[in-house]
Enzyme design. Sequence first.
Site, PDB file in Angstrom:
ATOM      1  N   ASP A   1       0.860  -1.183   0.000  1.00 52.90           N
ATOM      2  CA  ASP A   1       0.000   0.000   0.000  1.00 52.90           C
ATOM      3  C   ASP A   1       0.907   1.248   0.000  1.00 52.90           C
ATOM      4  O   ASP A   1       1.723   1.413   0.925  1.00 52.90           O
ATOM      5  CB  ASP A   1      -0.883  -0.040   1.258  1.00 52.90           C
ATOM      6  CG  ASP A   1      -1.777   1.190   1.382  1.00 52.90           C
ATOM      7  OD1 ASP A   1      -1.658   2.113   0.540  1.00 52.90           O
ATOM      8  OD2 ASP A   1      -2.575   1.233   2.338  1.00 52.90           O
TER       9      ASP A   1
ATOM     10  N   GLU B   1      30.029   6.533   6.573  1.00 53.75           N
ATOM     11  CA  GLU B   1      30.087   5.090   6.796  1.00 53.75           C
ATOM     12  C   GLU B   1      30.076   4.392   5.447  1.00 53.75           C
ATOM     13  O   GLU B   1      29.772   3.206   5.335  1.00 53.75           O
ATOM     14  CB  GLU B   1      28.940   4.624   7.682  1.00 53.75           C
ATOM     15  CG  GLU B   1      27.557   4.987   7.193  1.00 53.75           C
ATOM     16  CD  GLU B   1      26.458   4.490   8.126  1.00 53.75           C
ATOM     17  OE1 GLU B   1      26.342   3.277   8.282  1.00 53.75           O
ATOM     18  OE2 GLU B   1      25.720   5.330   8.673  1.00 53.75           O
TER      19      GLU B   1
ATOM     20  N   CYS C   1      25.698   7.005  11.529  1.00 50.68           N
ATOM     21  CA  CYS C   1      25.146   8.327  11.191  1.00 50.68           C
ATOM     22  C   CYS C   1      25.631   9.439  12.118  1.00 50.68           C
ATOM     23  O   CYS C   1      25.230  10.594  11.970  1.00 50.68           O
ATOM     24  CB  CYS C   1      23.626   8.285  11.218  1.00 50.68           C
ATOM     25  SG  CYS C   1      22.943   7.139  10.039  1.00 50.68           S
TER      26      CYS C   1
ATOM     27  N   THR D   1      13.857   3.073   2.933  1.00 53.52           N
ATOM     28  CA  THR D   1      14.625   4.053   3.723  1.00 53.52           C
ATOM     29  C   THR D   1      16.051   4.213   3.183  1.00 53.52           C
ATOM     30  O   THR D   1      16.960   4.560   3.935  1.00 53.52           O
ATOM     31  CB  THR D   1      14.636   3.682   5.232  1.00 53.52           C
ATOM     32  OG1 THR D   1      15.343   2.444   5.410  1.00 53.52           O
ATOM     33  CG2 THR D   1      13.246   3.524   5.792  1.00 53.52           C
TER      34      THR D   1
ATOM     35  N   SER E   1      16.363  -1.036  16.223  1.00 47.09           N
ATOM     36  CA  SER E   1      17.144   0.185  15.973  1.00 47.09           C
ATOM     37  C   SER E   1      16.340   1.432  16.367  1.00 47.09           C
ATOM     38  O   SER E   1      16.910   2.416  16.840  1.00 47.09           O
ATOM     39  CB  SER E   1      17.604   0.262  14.506  1.00 47.09           C
ATOM     40  OG  SER E   1      16.532   0.555  13.638  1.00 47.09           O
TER      41      SER E   1
ATOM     42  N   HIS F   1      18.025  13.532  13.674  1.00 50.91           N
ATOM     43  CA  HIS F   1      18.478  12.598  12.636  1.00 50.91           C
ATOM     44  C   HIS F   1      17.220  11.958  12.040  1.00 50.91           C
ATOM     45  O   HIS F   1      16.350  11.478  12.772  1.00 50.91           O
ATOM     46  CB  HIS F   1      19.392  11.533  13.249  1.00 50.91           C
ATOM     47  CG  HIS F   1      19.645  10.382  12.316  1.00 50.91           C
ATOM     48  ND1 HIS F   1      20.109  10.562  11.025  1.00 50.91           N
ATOM     49  CD2 HIS F   1      19.470   9.038  12.466  1.00 50.91           C
ATOM     50  CE1 HIS F   1      20.222   9.383  10.435  1.00 50.91           C
ATOM     51  NE2 HIS F   1      19.835   8.438  11.280  1.00 50.91           N
TER      52      HIS F   1
ATOM     53  N   LYS G   1       8.411  10.116  16.110  1.00 54.74           N
ATOM     54  CA  LYS G   1       8.611   9.259  17.301  1.00 54.74           C
ATOM     55  C   LYS G   1       9.591   9.946  18.260  1.00 54.74           C
ATOM     56  O   LYS G   1       9.404   9.936  19.475  1.00 54.74           O
ATOM     57  CB  LYS G   1       9.182   7.896  16.881  1.00 54.74           C
ATOM     58  CG  LYS G   1       8.255   7.027  16.030  1.00 54.74           C
ATOM     59  CD  LYS G   1       8.969   5.722  15.666  1.00 54.74           C
ATOM     60  CE  LYS G   1       8.317   4.963  14.536  1.00 54.74           C
ATOM     61  NZ  LYS G   1       6.996   4.426  14.829  1.00 54.74           N
TER      62      LYS G   1
ATOM     63  N   ASN H   1      17.229   8.648   3.346  1.00 57.59           N
ATOM     64  CA  ASN H   1      18.270   8.645   4.373  1.00 57.59           C
ATOM     65  C   ASN H   1      19.625   8.889   3.710  1.00 57.59           C
ATOM     66  O   ASN H   1      19.971   8.209   2.740  1.00 57.59           O
ATOM     67  CB  ASN H   1      18.289   7.297   5.116  1.00 57.59           C
ATOM     68  CG  ASN H   1      19.093   7.358   6.419  1.00 57.59           C
ATOM     69  OD1 ASN H   1      19.646   8.393   6.771  1.00 57.59           O
ATOM     70  ND2 ASN H   1      19.135   6.232   7.128  1.00 57.59           N
TER      71      ASN H   1
ATOM     72  N   SER I   1      23.927   4.506  14.666  1.00 58.51           N
ATOM     73  CA  SER I   1      23.759   3.146  15.168  1.00 58.51           C
ATOM     74  C   SER I   1      25.054   2.630  15.763  1.00 58.51           C
ATOM     75  O   SER I   1      26.146   3.075  15.409  1.00 58.51           O
ATOM     76  CB  SER I   1      23.310   2.232  14.029  1.00 58.51           C
ATOM     77  OG  SER I   1      21.943   2.426  13.795  1.00 58.51           O
TER      78      SER I   1
END
Length: 420
Positions: free
Chosen positions: A29, A81, A113, A156, A206, A243, A252, A296, A329
């Site tokens: 979707d 990275e 990151c 992402t 994560s 970030h 979030k 990202n 991370s």
Amino acid sequence: MIIGLEAIAFDVPRFFISMTELAHARQVDPEKFTVGIGQREMAVPTPCEDSVVLAGQAGLTLLKEHNIDPASIALLIVGSETGVDHSKPISSYVHKILGLSHACRSFEVKHACYGAMAGITMAVNYLLSGRAKGRKALVIATDIARYGKETLGEPTQGAGAVALLISDCPRLIAFDTQHEGFYAKHVMDFWRPLYSKEPYVNGQYSIQCYLQALEGAYSLYKQSALGSGRDLFNQRFHACLYHAPFVKMTQKAHIKLLEIDQQTIFEKDSPLLEAAKQDFKKRVAPYLELNARVGNIYTGSLFLSLINYLEDFKPEAINRPLSLFSYGSGCGAEFMSAALLSSAQEWRNRHSFRKQLAQREQISIPDYEKCLEACGRMDLIDQSVCDPSLWNLDRPLVYLGNKEHKRIYSLEGVVINDTR
Ligand code: HMG
């Protein structure tokens, strides 16, 4: 001494795809990608656009647009990275591309990151020490976020670089150099072993690690600025930048920030949660268009949001503080704040990320898959894919593959060589 950001510029690959088209191709979707994840478009690099090319171009744009003398730069730090060599740093290629002086320190920082933010804190401390004597620091964040076809992380992905000029004559924002909040913990939420082109990631875990790191770094910052206690410390920030591995993650994060200050968990459908979502719309969401249209870019993602903010801030924001949160991370994180300077108004009159993005070209999902597959083969098996004409790629700086194990770049048609 006031230390801050004097100039900023970014670069992204020439091609992008629509997230709605990707969703259709994956029989998902589309609202899962556009609303649930929050992404509209995704940058797609060709094999000729590696992390050196993106970093080099962002740096070239910064120097040219702001008329910066390369000799004025005393420190070059590249956060990434997406290394191109186990030994030679990306910064050494970029040093050559930008024509920096030999009296300029140059190195690469890796911490997922968090690399570029770690570079910024180093640059700020160097300038504060007084040893730069009026010279400046250039920090460049550059990455290619790649999870692979049909993986959970596929929506992402993204690629790009942001160049940040840090000096004692800032024109955009001034950093709060008095207070700091950081966090580190050994976690296996996302990592990329030496033998793998794609990371191993535990996606849901994560997200938890990110939020835990935000709590740690923010609490430390708050304690250093204020002392502990129940208060609405976050309210002093007129904008909160995070970030952004994907846009929804910042919502979030913002809800978590408000929960920390209010020392409670906002229950589903509660008035507190509704108020937090409204606050997100006011202080965070207006600065996420660039992230939603690029994807990202790992260590540069926070600074894409900063560029968006510097172009779209409201006049009443001048001289008021904003917050910046970086998460890498593994993990490492930093919470810091800065004040918007009035001279930022002149800068924004001359810049438009929307115009820059308008120069990109949308490609189909099968063409994106060809790029993804070719980028997976380059360096290891097949050098022939590093040919700009194969991809109809027209940009000044390109990667042409390697010869005798040396990476070859071309700038305006001139091959970049060592100086032997
Ligand atoms: P997933 O498991 O496929 O997605 O992967 P999901 O099922 O969790 O759904 C995502 C959201 O879409 C959910 O919203 C769903 O409800 C919603 P939420 O509950 O989270 O608010 N949804 C829909 N919404 C509208 N209409 C629909 C619909 N269906 C579902 N029809 C995940 C998501 C992000 C985990 C995955 O893409 C992934 O693993 N990404 C890579 C890891 C990552 O980005 N982690 C972020 C934190 S770690 C970090 O930031 C560091 C990093 O940048 C690396 C570094 O430091 O170098 C990654």
